[in-house]
Write an enzyme that holds these catalytic residues in place. Structure first.
Site, PDB file in Angstrom:
ATOM      1  N   TYR A 108       0.855  -1.200   0.000  1.00 33.91           N
ATOM      2  CA  TYR A 108       0.000   0.000   0.000  1.00 33.91           C
ATOM      3  C   TYR A 108       0.882   1.238   0.000  1.00 33.91           C
ATOM      4  O   TYR A 108       1.888   1.309   0.714  1.00 33.91           O
ATOM      5  CB  TYR A 108      -0.898   0.025   1.242  1.00 33.91           C
ATOM      6  N   GLU A 196      -3.517   7.558  -4.164  1.00 33.56           N
ATOM      7  CA  GLU A 196      -3.447   6.263  -3.472  1.00 33.56           C
ATOM      8  C   GLU A 196      -3.247   5.135  -4.472  1.00 33.56           C
ATOM      9  O   GLU A 196      -3.932   5.068  -5.487  1.00 33.56           O
ATOM     10  CB  GLU A 196      -4.735   6.035  -2.682  1.00 33.56           C
TER      11      GLU A 196
END
Length: 389
Positions: A108, A196
């Site tokens: 992530y 993101e």
């Protein structure tokens, strides 16, 4: 403002971020053709402005062009429900067809604004492909945070620290550090509020690829980014919010049944709070602005009256810059244009020309419920809404 995954990847590629090969389409037949171009094995991904698409059945692996056609046909037009869409879901109008890659590790990575430190911050985790909010709640130490000075940008040691924190070494670590730099530059250059990548993929060959991408932008800076503003997809936004924006109104849809029309963001927040205090649920945040015109007020009331969710309306106006008689005229004009709205309307006016405003409401051919104080207004509108359940 939000954009689709395929648009975010297009923007990030300009900064050198590696992404899977792919194309977006609105046709199941074209999905099969794209899959064939990509080697006959692909991923079909629903394009909506919400995360958690895979959990809702919006991301599927196709082993052949024919299977890609079938899956795209199933996904296109479906009402995709994810944790971020709410129970009503969102209609899928486009799918992204991408090459299937050899997945070794999912990580992530994001850049966003840390309101506590008032700085941009890089967030990274080895727990990629999962809801980062759940990861942070269960194990805060699993989230690596690297604050950024927006004037200096990303310093080389920070990029290396993020790569090390993700457990990467050698060629893969160098690629990751470079990608972090590209991500930060894209964030700062485009006035983004969020960039993101989840998951950030490490392939079996050790390459670093943005398997997914999400970008949100500061609406107030869009005038500087015409190319980004052109990516706006109105079909993905609440129709009431779009209509309000066209008339310069600040509107956000909520889940309650009491429509609110207020002038000033602070007063609007206080109005929603006091409705909650008296046991009601606001249906919206609606700020008509400090100097609202009669036309803007009329449009604001039309948006509330046309919302089937709204059972009663509270108009709470403090006339400092805005004259209360102007607000009253706008409300009366809206009721005349709409006819029988079939719901109670509670009005609380204070401030400039308040007596004239109250007289306009009194003379109108509509039975307004007039309140003197905010608490009185909240109690009356909650009671009125409960009577129409």
């Amino acid at each position: 403002m939000k954009i689709h995954e395929y648009q975010a990847k297009e923007l990030l590629r300009r900064y050198g971020v590696a992404t899977p090969r792919g194309k977006v389409t609105e046709s199941a037949d074209e999905a099969a053709e794209i899959c064939q171009e990509l080697g006959g094995r692909c991923v079909v991904k629903a394009q909506i402005h919400a995360g958690g698409r895979g959990k809702g059945g919006g991301v599927k692996l196709a082993g052949s062009p024919e299977e890609a056609r079938q899956l795209a046909g199933q996904i296109l037009g479906m009402q995709l429900v994810t944790p971020q869409t709410g129970p009503e879901g969102q209609e899928v109008r486009k799918v992204l067809i991408e090459e299937a890659l050899n997945i070794a590790t999912e990580l992530y990575l994001s850049v966003t604004l840390d309101r506590h430190s008032e700085l941009p911050v890089i967030m990274a985790s080895r727990a990629g492909g999962m809801d980062i909010e759940e990861v942070a709640a269960e194990d805060p130490s699993a989230i690596l945070r690297q604050p950024l000075d927006p004037h200096l940008g990303l310093l080389p040691f920070q990029a290396r620290a993020v790569a090390r924190g993700l457990g990467l070494t050698g060629k893969t670590a160098r690629q990751a550090a470079k990608l972090v730099g590209s991500l930060v530059k894209a964030y700062l250059d485009s006035d983004a509020s969020l960039v993101e990548i989840n998951p950030l993929l490490i392939t079996g060959e050790g390459d670093v690829v943005a398997l997914d991408a999400k970008m949100n932008f500061d609406d107030n800076a869009l005038f500087r980014h015409k190319d980004v503003a052109a990516m706006r997809d109105l079909a993905e936004e609440d129709a009431k919010e779009v209509a309000a924006g066209e008339h310069g109104l600040n509107y956000i849809a909520l889940d309650g049944n009491i429509g609110c029309m207020v002038n000033g963001a602070g007063l609007a927040m206080a109005t929603m709070d006091i409705i909650k205090l008296y046991g009601g649920e606001p249906a919206n945040f609606l700020d008509v602005g400090g100097s609202a015109s009669e036309h803007a007020v009329q449009k604001a009331f039309e948006i509330l009256a046309n919302d089937p969710q709204v059972k009663a309306v509270l108009i709470n106006i403090f006339g400092g810059i805005a004259r209360t008689d102007r607000i009253a005229n706008g409300v009366v004009a809206a009721l005349q244009a709409l006819g029988d709205v079939g719901m109670p309307v509670v009005v609380r006016l204070e401030g400039t020309n308040v007596e004239q405003g109250r007289q306009i409401l009194k003379d109108a051919d509509f039975d307004f419920i007039v309140a003197e104080q905010m608490a009185d207004a909240a109690e009356k509108v909650v009671t009125a809404a409960a009577g129409r359940q």
